[in-house]
Design an enzyme around this catalytic site. Sequence first.
Site, mmCIF file in Angstrom:
data_model
loop_
_atom_site.group_PDB
_atom_site.id
_atom_site.type_symbol
_atom_site.label_atom_id
_atom_site.label_comp_id
_atom_site.label_asym_id
_atom_site.label_seq_id
_atom_site.Cartn_x
_atom_site.Cartn_y
_atom_site.Cartn_z
ATOM 1 N N CYS A 82 0.854 -1.184 0.000
ATOM 2 C CA CYS A 82 0.000 0.000 0.000
ATOM 3 C C CYS A 82 0.894 1.239 0.000
ATOM 4 O O CYS A 82 1.933 1.278 0.652
ATOM 5 C CB CYS A 82 -0.903 0.004 1.233
ATOM 6 S SG CYS A 82 -2.114 1.335 1.196
ATOM 7 N N ASN A 171 -9.364 4.098 3.627
ATOM 8 C CA ASN A 171 -8.604 5.346 3.504
ATOM 9 C C ASN A 171 -7.963 5.522 2.130
ATOM 10 O O ASN A 171 -7.176 6.433 1.927
ATOM 11 C CB ASN A 171 -7.536 5.442 4.610
ATOM 12 C CG ASN A 171 -6.511 4.316 4.522
ATOM 13 O OD1 ASN A 171 -6.640 3.395 3.723
ATOM 14 N ND2 ASN A 171 -5.491 4.385 5.365
ATOM 15 N N PHE A 173 -7.815 6.718 -1.704
ATOM 16 C CA PHE A 173 -8.448 7.888 -2.329
ATOM 17 C C PHE A 173 -7.727 8.285 -3.607
ATOM 18 O O PHE A 173 -6.589 7.882 -3.857
ATOM 19 C CB PHE A 173 -8.436 9.086 -1.365
ATOM 20 C CG PHE A 173 -7.059 9.557 -0.966
ATOM 21 C CD1 PHE A 173 -6.277 10.334 -1.819
ATOM 22 C CD2 PHE A 173 -6.526 9.234 0.274
ATOM 23 C CE1 PHE A 173 -5.011 10.779 -1.449
ATOM 24 C CE2 PHE A 173 -5.262 9.661 0.655
ATOM 25 C CZ PHE A 173 -4.503 10.439 -0.217
ATOM 26 N N GLU A 175 -7.104 12.143 -5.445
ATOM 27 C CA GLU A 175 -7.308 13.575 -5.213
ATOM 28 C C GLU A 175 -6.732 14.426 -6.339
ATOM 29 O O GLU A 175 -5.733 14.058 -6.952
ATOM 30 C CB GLU A 175 -6.649 14.004 -3.896
ATOM 31 C CG GLU A 175 -7.377 13.504 -2.666
ATOM 32 C CD GLU A 175 -6.768 13.989 -1.363
ATOM 33 O OE1 GLU A 175 -7.456 13.830 -0.336
ATOM 34 O OE2 GLU A 175 -5.631 14.504 -1.361
ATOM 35 N N HIS A 189 -3.905 6.953 -3.457
ATOM 36 C CA HIS A 189 -3.455 6.068 -2.378
ATOM 37 C C HIS A 189 -4.150 4.716 -2.527
ATOM 38 O O HIS A 189 -5.372 4.636 -2.481
ATOM 39 C CB HIS A 189 -3.825 6.716 -1.035
ATOM 40 C CG HIS A 189 -3.604 5.850 0.169
ATOM 41 N ND1 HIS A 189 -4.363 5.966 1.317
ATOM 42 C CD2 HIS A 189 -2.714 4.869 0.425
ATOM 43 C CE1 HIS A 189 -3.944 5.101 2.216
ATOM 44 N NE2 HIS A 189 -2.954 4.404 1.695
ATOM 45 N N SER A 315 -5.680 14.192 5.943
ATOM 46 C CA SER A 315 -6.999 13.560 5.842
ATOM 47 C C SER A 315 -7.786 14.218 4.709
ATOM 48 O O SER A 315 -7.258 15.042 3.979
ATOM 49 C CB SER A 315 -7.740 13.714 7.162
ATOM 50 O OG SER A 315 -7.879 15.090 7.455
ATOM 51 N N HIS A 337 3.675 7.966 7.254
ATOM 52 C CA HIS A 337 2.972 7.733 5.980
ATOM 53 C C HIS A 337 1.697 8.557 5.878
ATOM 54 O O HIS A 337 0.978 8.461 4.890
ATOM 55 C CB HIS A 337 2.668 6.247 5.799
ATOM 56 C CG HIS A 337 1.437 5.743 6.493
ATOM 57 N ND1 HIS A 337 1.163 5.981 7.821
ATOM 58 C CD2 HIS A 337 0.399 4.991 6.033
ATOM 59 C CE1 HIS A 337 0.018 5.398 8.140
ATOM 60 N NE2 HIS A 337 -0.464 4.792 7.086
ATOM 61 N N GLY A 338 1.406 9.344 6.904
ATOM 62 C CA GLY A 338 0.204 10.162 6.887
ATOM 63 C C GLY A 338 0.026 10.852 8.219
ATOM 64 O O GLY A 338 0.992 11.049 8.961
#
Length: 408
Positions: A82, A171, A173, A175, A189, A315, A337-338
């Site tokens: 991932c 989670n 997405f 964008e 992601h 987010s 990673h976030g």
Amino acid sequence: MSELNYNVINEPGGVPIKLWTHGVPLEVEARAQLINMSKLPFVYRWISVMPDVHLGKGATVGSVIPTLGAIVPAAVGVDIGCGMIAARTTLVASDLPDNLAGLRSAIEKAVPHGRSPARGGRDKGAWNTPPEAAESGWSQLVGDFKVITDKYPKLSKTNNLTHLGTLGTGNHFVEVCLDEEDRVWFMLHSGSRGVGNAIGSTFIELAKADMRRWMINLPDMDLAYLPEGSEHFDDYVFAVDWAQRFARTNRTIMMHNVVEAVRSVIAKPFTAEAEAVNCHHNYVNRERHYGKDVLVTRKGAVSAKKGELGIIPGSMGAKSFIVRGLGNEESFHSCSHGAGRVMSRTEARKRITVEEHGKATAHVECRKDADVVDESPAAYKSIDAVMKAQRDLVEIVHTLRQVVCVKG
């Protein structure tokens, strides 16, 4: 500076745990999970913990675990490979349509996302007939997949080709973002989808069976490991490498389809290759640290070697960052990673209302319904606090703010 920028847990019987968590919360349960991991006999030197740390399955999300002679499959997790891909385009904000709903709709049509309940019908998150790009990508993967499935036949009965070039749920997405100069970026992601999940789950269970057979007691059975030299170790390393290649190919195909979708809406010619980044954040890799060749498992962490570009998303309603690694050896060349969750999905669904989610994402063209409140900004840590806590791990190259977000 690095000595001041992390805390250390020294638990008897375990290696040190170095935590880049100044100014961000650390759950009691995640701390206990880290201590369990630190007591495994093959962990090398110490565990490095990123500021987005939170409770995971077996191993904590946001942890970097170097090992000698063994791998913990649950530490790698079931979404093997991932990660993120981002590309800067030659478009600027003024090139985007005033109403972004059409742009979001075009991307949603181009990239299968979500999941239909299993009732015998077609899954909306998979291809019915895989397109040429998926078939081409699969042609590079199918040979090694046959090697895996010859030995583990049940893995052939997975979503593999039908998931190549698809987003998934949770989670994950797609964008459309703007940087500090109002240049347009595409970012997404996702990971190894159904087949990666099946590979991860299969080897987690095999590791547990090996522990029982060898009568090895563990504080948490999800810390079951595969010793180097064992049959399952070699098979797992081969399968993990394959799943990581699947994940990278999956993201590349989706990015291509996103670009084409945007071209169907915006007539102005543009390119989207500048500063493209494609990086994993759930994976295992052979690396050299402190004079030894070690296996580094990054569970919710990104490689941040000196000069290496990476992606740290916030987010749904928060900014994201393109970063450059500073090569901090004490973190084993890693960063977050976030933002990291502060609420479980169940807790978020109970505490965050649709109205609150709508307000938090008012500036983004995205879903505002009850099925995505568990991904609302309030469910995550402050991305600004996370970035401050790891200022000795990465430097910020670009700050991105999303204007369109597609969720499964």
